[in-house]
Design a protein around this motif. Structure first.
Motif, PDB file in Angstrom:
ATOM      1  N   LEU A 153      48.908 -35.053 -17.310  1.00 51.17           N
ATOM      2  CA  LEU A 153      47.796 -35.165 -16.168  1.00 51.17           C
ATOM      3  C   LEU A 153      46.674 -34.340 -16.312  1.00 51.17           C
ATOM      4  N   GLU A 154      47.153 -32.829 -16.710  1.00 49.94           N
ATOM      5  CA  GLU A 154      46.088 -31.753 -16.681  1.00 49.94           C
ATOM      6  C   GLU A 154      45.162 -31.983 -17.838  1.00 49.94           C
ATOM      7  N   GLU A 155      45.800 -32.315 -19.055  1.00 53.68           N
ATOM      8  CA  GLU A 155      45.011 -32.537 -20.157  1.00 53.68           C
ATOM      9  C   GLU A 155      43.968 -33.633 -19.967  1.00 53.68           C
ATOM     10  N   ILE A 156      44.387 -34.683 -19.268  1.00 57.19           N
ATOM     11  CA  ILE A 156      43.640 -35.681 -19.014  1.00 57.19           C
ATOM     12  C   ILE A 156      42.314 -35.173 -18.103  1.00 57.19           C
ATOM     13  N   GLU A 157      42.646 -34.433 -17.065  1.00 55.68           N
ATOM     14  CA  GLU A 157      41.595 -33.913 -16.270  1.00 55.68           C
ATOM     15  C   GLU A 157      40.633 -32.755 -17.145  1.00 55.68           C
ATOM     16  N   LYS A 158      41.414 -32.146 -18.040  1.00 55.43           N
ATOM     17  CA  LYS A 158      40.358 -31.215 -18.751  1.00 55.43           C
ATOM     18  C   LYS A 158      39.582 -31.983 -19.636  1.00 55.43           C
ATOM     19  N   GLN A 159      40.113 -33.147 -20.188  1.00 55.16           N
ATOM     20  CA  GLN A 159      39.163 -33.838 -21.050  1.00 55.16           C
ATOM     21  C   GLN A 159      37.890 -34.356 -20.056  1.00 55.16           C
ATOM     22  N   LYS A 160      38.477 -34.659 -18.844  1.00 53.64           N
ATOM     23  CA  LYS A 160      37.338 -35.433 -18.120  1.00 53.64           C
ATOM     24  C   LYS A 160      36.295 -34.586 -17.790  1.00 53.64           C
ATOM     25  N   GLN A 161      36.471 -33.332 -17.576  1.00 50.17           N
ATOM     26  CA  GLN A 161      35.676 -32.018 -17.173  1.00 50.17           C
ATOM     27  C   GLN A 161      34.801 -31.867 -18.696  1.00 50.17           C
ATOM     28  N   GLN A 162      35.438 -31.808 -19.666  1.00 48.34           N
ATOM     29  CA  GLN A 162      34.814 -31.568 -20.676  1.00 48.34           C
ATOM     30  C   GLN A 162      33.687 -32.717 -21.056  1.00 48.34           C
ATOM     31  N   GLU A 163      34.111 -34.070 -20.835  1.00 44.40           N
ATOM     32  CA  GLU A 163      33.049 -35.181 -20.903  1.00 44.40           C
ATOM     33  C   GLU A 163      32.004 -34.939 -19.830  1.00 44.40           C
ATOM     34  N   ASN A 164      32.066 -34.361 -18.611  1.00 40.35           N
ATOM     35  CA  ASN A 164      31.311 -34.017 -17.765  1.00 40.35           C
ATOM     36  C   ASN A 164      30.201 -33.193 -18.214  1.00 40.35           C
ATOM     37  N   HIS A 165      30.763 -32.118 -18.787  1.00 41.81           N
ATOM     38  CA  HIS A 165      30.067 -31.082 -19.280  1.00 41.81           C
ATOM     39  C   HIS A 165      29.082 -31.468 -20.567  1.00 41.81           C
ATOM     40  N   LEU A 166      29.743 -32.215 -21.312  1.00 35.73           N
ATOM     41  CA  LEU A 166      29.075 -32.726 -22.409  1.00 35.73           C
ATOM     42  C   LEU A 166      27.987 -33.801 -21.976  1.00 35.73           C
ATOM     43  N   ASP A 167      28.024 -34.400 -20.807  1.00 36.67           N
ATOM     44  CA  ASP A 167      27.088 -35.476 -20.225  1.00 36.67           C
ATOM     45  C   ASP A 167      25.767 -34.436 -19.786  1.00 36.67           C
ATOM     46  N   GLN A 168      26.239 -33.367 -19.079  1.00 38.08           N
ATOM     47  CA  GLN A 168      25.203 -32.438 -18.663  1.00 38.08           C
ATOM     48  C   GLN A 168      24.439 -31.784 -19.894  1.00 38.08           C
ATOM     49  N   LEU A 169      25.027 -31.494 -20.970  1.00 39.21           N
ATOM     50  CA  LEU A 169      24.384 -31.129 -22.021  1.00 39.21           C
ATOM     51  C   LEU A 169      23.461 -32.229 -22.654  1.00 39.21           C
ATOM     52  N   ARG A 170      23.847 -33.290 -22.777  1.00 40.34           N
ATOM     53  CA  ARG A 170      23.206 -34.468 -23.367  1.00 40.34           C
ATOM     54  C   ARG A 170      21.753 -34.763 -22.357  1.00 40.34           C
ATOM     55  N   SER A 171      22.158 -34.553 -21.220  1.00 49.05           N
ATOM     56  CA  SER A 171      20.833 -34.496 -20.136  1.00 49.05           C
ATOM     57  C   SER A 171      19.801 -33.515 -20.445  1.00 49.05           C
ATOM     58  N   LYS A 172      20.484 -32.135 -20.713  1.00 46.84           N
ATOM     59  CA  LYS A 172      19.553 -31.164 -20.841  1.00 46.84           C
ATOM     60  C   LYS A 172      18.659 -31.327 -21.983  1.00 46.84           C
ATOM     61  N   ILE A 173      19.383 -31.875 -22.994  1.00 42.27           N
ATOM     62  CA  ILE A 173      18.734 -32.099 -24.361  1.00 42.27           C
ATOM     63  C   ILE A 173      17.631 -33.215 -24.191  1.00 42.27           C
ATOM     64  N   ARG A 174      17.899 -34.275 -23.728  1.00 39.67           N
ATOM     65  CA  ARG A 174      17.010 -35.279 -23.429  1.00 39.67           C
ATOM     66  C   ARG A 174      15.782 -34.813 -22.713  1.00 39.67           C
ATOM     67  N   ASN A 175      15.982 -33.824 -21.635  1.00 41.88           N
ATOM     68  CA  ASN A 175      14.947 -33.400 -20.989  1.00 41.88           C
ATOM     69  C   ASN A 175      13.970 -32.244 -21.904  1.00 41.88           C
ATOM     70  N   LEU A 176      14.746 -31.693 -22.575  1.00 43.38           N
ATOM     71  CA  LEU A 176      13.854 -30.666 -23.455  1.00 43.38           C
ATOM     72  C   LEU A 176      13.145 -31.490 -24.680  1.00 43.38           C
ATOM     73  N   THR A 177      13.932 -32.576 -25.083  1.00 42.24           N
ATOM     74  CA  THR A 177      12.956 -33.409 -26.270  1.00 42.24           C
ATOM     75  C   THR A 177      11.988 -33.839 -25.597  1.00 42.24           C
ATOM     76  N   LYS A 178      11.693 -34.402 -24.473  1.00 35.93           N
ATOM     77  CA  LYS A 178      10.640 -34.803 -23.847  1.00 35.93           C
ATOM     78  C   LYS A 178       9.581 -34.045 -23.849  1.00 35.93           C
ATOM     79  N   HIS A 179       9.769 -32.970 -23.782  1.00 36.22           N
ATOM     80  CA  HIS A 179       8.552 -31.787 -23.846  1.00 36.22           C
ATOM     81  C   HIS A 179       7.933 -31.408 -25.153  1.00 36.22           C
ATOM     82  N   ILE A 180       8.727 -31.764 -26.353  1.00 41.77           N
ATOM     83  CA  ILE A 180       8.499 -31.629 -27.644  1.00 41.77           C
ATOM     84  C   ILE A 180       7.218 -32.538 -28.191  1.00 41.77           C
TER      85      ILE A 180
END
Length: 134
Positions: free
Chosen positions: A107-134
């Motif tokens: 269950l801890e591993e599942i939670e860690k994976q879930k947190q990593q997925e949330n972190h990846l989603d945040q990074l993807r969002s930042k990348i999308r925002n940065l690419t809008k300005h290019i």
């Protein structure tokens, strides 16, 4: 409160190991089609009505524990506050403690994976925002 299908699956699998049930036996016991039981046990997309119907057929299993991780695996038997071992439960507590420890680790591993997925989603969002300005 959000329901994590993988955690629900892990908890139900743990219950099955304690009771020494396989998918077919659980299917027959709960009058649930084996393919539905399989989906639930694998943490795949399924209808919550199917899970609730399955849990209603297991009177000793604490459905709040399966769905939300709250309370104990088994419903309390006897008077309020008393916790007797459910019928059919093996007496070897050390094996159960080891099993529970493995489940908690899973269950801890599942939670860690879930947190990593949330972190990846945040990074993807930042990348999308940065690419809008290019």
């Amino acid at each position: 409160m959000a329901i994590n299908l993988q955690q629900t699956s892990a908890r139900l699998n743990f219950y099955m190991r304690i009771k020494e049930l396989d998918v077919y036996q659980l299917s027959v016991m709960t009058q649930t089609p084996p393919d539905v039981v399989g989906c639930i046990l694998q943490g795949e997309d399924y209808c919550m009505d199917d899970l609730v119907a399955l849990l209603k057929q297991l009177p000793d299993l604490n459905s709040r524990w399966v769905i939300y991780g709250e309370g104990n695996v088994f419903k309390a038997e006897g008077k309020e506050g008393e916790h007797a071992l459910p019928s059919g439960l093996k007496k070897d507590r050390s094996a159960y403690l080891a099993e529970m420890q493995a489940l908690l680790h899973q269950l801890e591993e599942i939670e860690k994976q879930k947190q990593q997925e949330n972190h990846l989603d945040q990074l993807r969002s930042k990348i999308r925002n940065l690419t809008k300005h290019i």
